[in-house]
Write a protein that holds these residues in place. Structure first.
Motif, short mmCIF file in Angstrom:
data_model
loop_
_atom_site.label_atom_id
_atom_site.label_comp_id
_atom_site.label_asym_id
_atom_site.label_seq_id
_atom_site.Cartn_x
_atom_site.Cartn_y
_atom_site.Cartn_z
N TYR A 191 7.49 22.98 3.91
CA TYR A 191 7.80 22.53 5.27
C TYR A 191 6.62 21.89 5.98
O TYR A 191 6.72 20.76 6.47
CB TYR A 191 8.37 23.68 6.09
CG TYR A 191 8.64 23.29 7.53
CD1 TYR A 191 9.79 22.57 7.86
CD2 TYR A 191 7.73 23.59 8.54
CE1 TYR A 191 10.03 22.18 9.17
CE2 TYR A 191 7.96 23.20 9.84
CZ TYR A 191 9.10 22.49 10.16
OH TYR A 191 9.32 22.08 11.45
N PRO A 192 5.45 22.56 6.08
CA PRO A 192 4.36 21.94 6.84
C PRO A 192 3.73 20.74 6.17
O PRO A 192 3.15 19.88 6.84
CB PRO A 192 3.34 23.09 6.98
CG PRO A 192 3.62 23.98 5.83
CD PRO A 192 5.10 23.91 5.60
N ASP A 226 -8.87 29.81 10.93
CA ASP A 226 -9.57 28.61 10.46
C ASP A 226 -8.70 27.35 10.46
O ASP A 226 -9.16 26.28 10.12
CB ASP A 226 -10.14 28.83 9.07
CG ASP A 226 -9.09 29.36 8.09
OD1 ASP A 226 -7.92 29.51 8.49
OD2 ASP A 226 -9.45 29.62 6.93
N LYS A 227 -7.42 27.51 10.87
CA LYS A 227 -6.55 26.34 10.92
C LYS A 227 -5.80 26.33 12.24
O LYS A 227 -4.92 27.17 12.47
CB LYS A 227 -5.55 26.34 9.76
CG LYS A 227 -6.17 26.13 8.39
CD LYS A 227 -5.11 26.15 7.31
CE LYS A 227 -5.74 26.06 5.92
NZ LYS A 227 -4.71 26.18 4.85
N SER A 249 -3.38 31.85 2.78
CA SER A 249 -4.11 30.58 2.91
C SER A 249 -3.31 29.51 3.64
O SER A 249 -3.86 28.49 4.05
CB SER A 249 -4.50 30.06 1.51
OG SER A 249 -3.34 29.81 0.73
N THR A 250 -2.00 29.72 3.81
CA THR A 250 -1.17 28.72 4.50
C THR A 250 -1.09 28.99 6.01
O THR A 250 -0.46 28.22 6.73
CB THR A 250 0.26 28.70 3.92
OG1 THR A 250 0.88 29.98 4.17
CG2 THR A 250 0.24 28.43 2.42
N SER A 251 -1.72 30.07 6.50
CA SER A 251 -1.62 30.43 7.91
C SER A 251 -2.25 29.37 8.80
O SER A 251 -3.34 28.85 8.51
CB SER A 251 -2.33 31.77 8.16
OG SER A 251 -1.71 32.81 7.46
N LYS A 252 -1.56 29.07 9.90
CA LYS A 252 -2.12 28.14 10.88
C LYS A 252 -1.41 28.30 12.22
O LYS A 252 -0.28 28.80 12.29
CB LYS A 252 -2.02 26.70 10.40
CG LYS A 252 -0.60 26.15 10.31
CD LYS A 252 -0.65 24.69 9.90
CE LYS A 252 0.76 24.10 9.78
NZ LYS A 252 0.73 22.67 9.42
N ILE A 253 -2.11 27.87 13.27
CA ILE A 253 -1.56 27.85 14.62
C ILE A 253 -1.38 26.40 15.03
O ILE A 253 -2.28 25.58 14.83
CB ILE A 253 -2.48 28.58 15.62
CG1 ILE A 253 -2.51 30.08 15.31
CG2 ILE A 253 -2.01 28.34 17.06
CD1 ILE A 253 -3.54 30.85 16.12
N VAL A 284 4.94 36.24 9.94
CA VAL A 284 5.74 35.33 9.12
C VAL A 284 6.07 35.98 7.78
O VAL A 284 7.22 35.93 7.32
CB VAL A 284 5.01 33.98 8.90
CG1 VAL A 284 5.72 33.14 7.84
CG2 VAL A 284 4.92 33.20 10.21
N LEU A 285 5.09 36.61 7.16
CA LEU A 285 5.34 37.29 5.89
C LEU A 285 6.34 38.44 6.08
O LEU A 285 7.26 38.61 5.28
CB LEU A 285 4.03 37.83 5.32
CG LEU A 285 4.14 38.61 4.00
CD1 LEU A 285 4.79 37.76 2.91
CD2 LEU A 285 2.77 39.12 3.55
#
Length: 408
Positions: A191-192, A226-227, A249-253, A284-285
């Motif tokens: 998706y992202p 970091d994202k 590693s896919t985490s982001k705001i 999310v997880l």
């Protein structure tokens, strides 16, 4: 198969949907009195304006659901689905999977056409109230792109479903569960990286002021954020928002540019702290894991509904008419379990709100943010209890304020 059987299971599913629809419509039209505490933060004019706006949106939502539900009930149990499957069989000249595809394509298109007027009305409402800045050309472009994606993925899913149904008529749902679970987790990457960029532009935030906010909240939260990206939401809407996505590693705001441009620094910081709360708690997880449980139960129930509604003969391929049974089940089960899904979501939002206070070491910016968001976005700050219980993925504004005020 001569007909789709209407049994006690369908009666129960439809009865629950009917009761919820009636209550939703009733409380939309007659929301009741506003608690006195609300006037501490909002004027009577602000409350009345927000109620009027949400009354329109709620009528659109429930009308859209009822239109699709009534059509599918009539189509499924009124022999329309069976007659249409015989027609597509003739058109496909007996080629089974072509028959399945033609049936799916027609049903998908009909449901899209039923939903389209409501989608258009909703767009006009958002424009009229000043929340949408999209031209009709832009709106249609988004609509066709999202429809094409839905059609492609749904086509693949339907063809795989019929392969599973015909190969394993009793245990197909177990194979479907494992396949869909893989898809659910894969979409966190897909998706992202592939879908979202088709609609919006995402850029890393380089504003030192925002970066310093993030670093401070990261230290207070004990996590490494970091994202953090900015999304060009302003090309479609005037509304501000933000969201947390992914895990590991896919985490982001992601912050809307409307938030960064139009809200004061302390409120932007409160938003980041809230999303950091979701990050800290791996929401999310957790949502995905809860979703897999719901998927397992849903597919198990769908298998029961299919076998109790139609006759499946050994060595005879299942009729494409089963698709209308599946569409109706999915529509009703999603609607009937709205309270459960939204309850889980609200608990996560409450947790993120409380953590934001902890990360900021202050309640004031969190409360100030809720008041500002409500006024600018015309939120229904104190909706009827049933409406909030049934359809709110976030606690109402007043409940969020009360929660934060009680925080230690």
């Amino acid at each position: 198969m001569e007909f789709v059987k209407f049994n006690k299971l369908w009666f129960l599913l439809i009865l629950i949907a009917g009761i919820f629809s009636f209550l939703y419509l009733y409380y939309t039209l007659f929301p009741g009195n506003i608690p006195h505490d609300v006037y501490k933060y909002f004027s009577p004019a602000e409350i009345a304006k927000a109620q009027k706006y949400h009354k329109i949106n709620r009528l659109i939502y429930i009308s859209s659901f009822m239109a699709k539900a009534l059509f599918l009930i009539w189509f499924t149990f009124g022999r329309g689905s069976l007659l249409f499957s015989r027609y597509t069989e003739k058109v496909s000249c007996g080629k089974y999977y072509l028959n399945v595809f033609l049936y799916f394509m027609a049903l998908w298109l009909i449901l899209r056409l039923i939903s389209l007027p409501f989608s258009l009305i909703n767009h006009f409402v958002q424009v009229e109230w000043g929340f949408s800045v999209q031209t009709m050309a832009s709106w249609w472009s988004d609509y066709f792109k999202s429809s094409l994606l839905d059609f492609i993925f749904s086509s693949i899913g339907v063809l795989l479903l019929f392969i599973f149904l015909n190969k394993w008529p009793i245990t197909w749902w177990i194979a479907a569960f494992f396949f869909l679970t893989v898809v659910m987790f894969a979409q966190i990457y897909i998706y992202p990286n592939f879908i979202a960029p088709m609609f919006n532009k995402f850029t890393p935030i380089k504003d030192l002021k925002i970066i310093n906010m993030v670093q401070e909240i990261s230290r207070n939260a004990g996590i490494k954020i970091d994202k953090i990206q900015e999304m060009d939401a302003s090309k479609r809407t005037t509304l501000a928002n933000a969201y947390f996505y992914g895990f590991g590693s896919t985490s982001k705001i992601v912050l809307y540019d409307t938030l960064l441009k139009n809200y004061p620094d302390d409120e932007i910081k409160a938003v980041i702290a809230h999303e950091a709360g979701h990050w800290k708690e791996n929401h999310v997880l957790k949502s995905l894991l809860i979703g897999t449980i719901g998927l397992f139960i849903g597919l198990y129930l769908l298998n029961i509904f299919i076998h109790s509604s139609i006759t499946i003969h050994p060595n005879i391929k299942i009729t494409p008419a089963v698709l209308s049974v599946i569409y109706l089940f999915i529509l009703l089960i999603n609607f009937d379990t709205n309270p459960i899904q939204n309850y889980i979501s609200r608990q996560m939002e409450k947790q993120a709100d409380l953590l934001s206070v902890e990360f900021l070491h202050s309640k004031e910016p969190v409360i100030k943010l809720q008041i500002d968001l409500a006024k600018r976005s015309l939120l229904d700050v104190s909706p009827p209890p049933f409406i909030e219980w049934f359809s709110y993925s976030h606690p109402s504004t007043m409940h969020r304020i009360e929660l934060v005020e009680k925080a230690k």
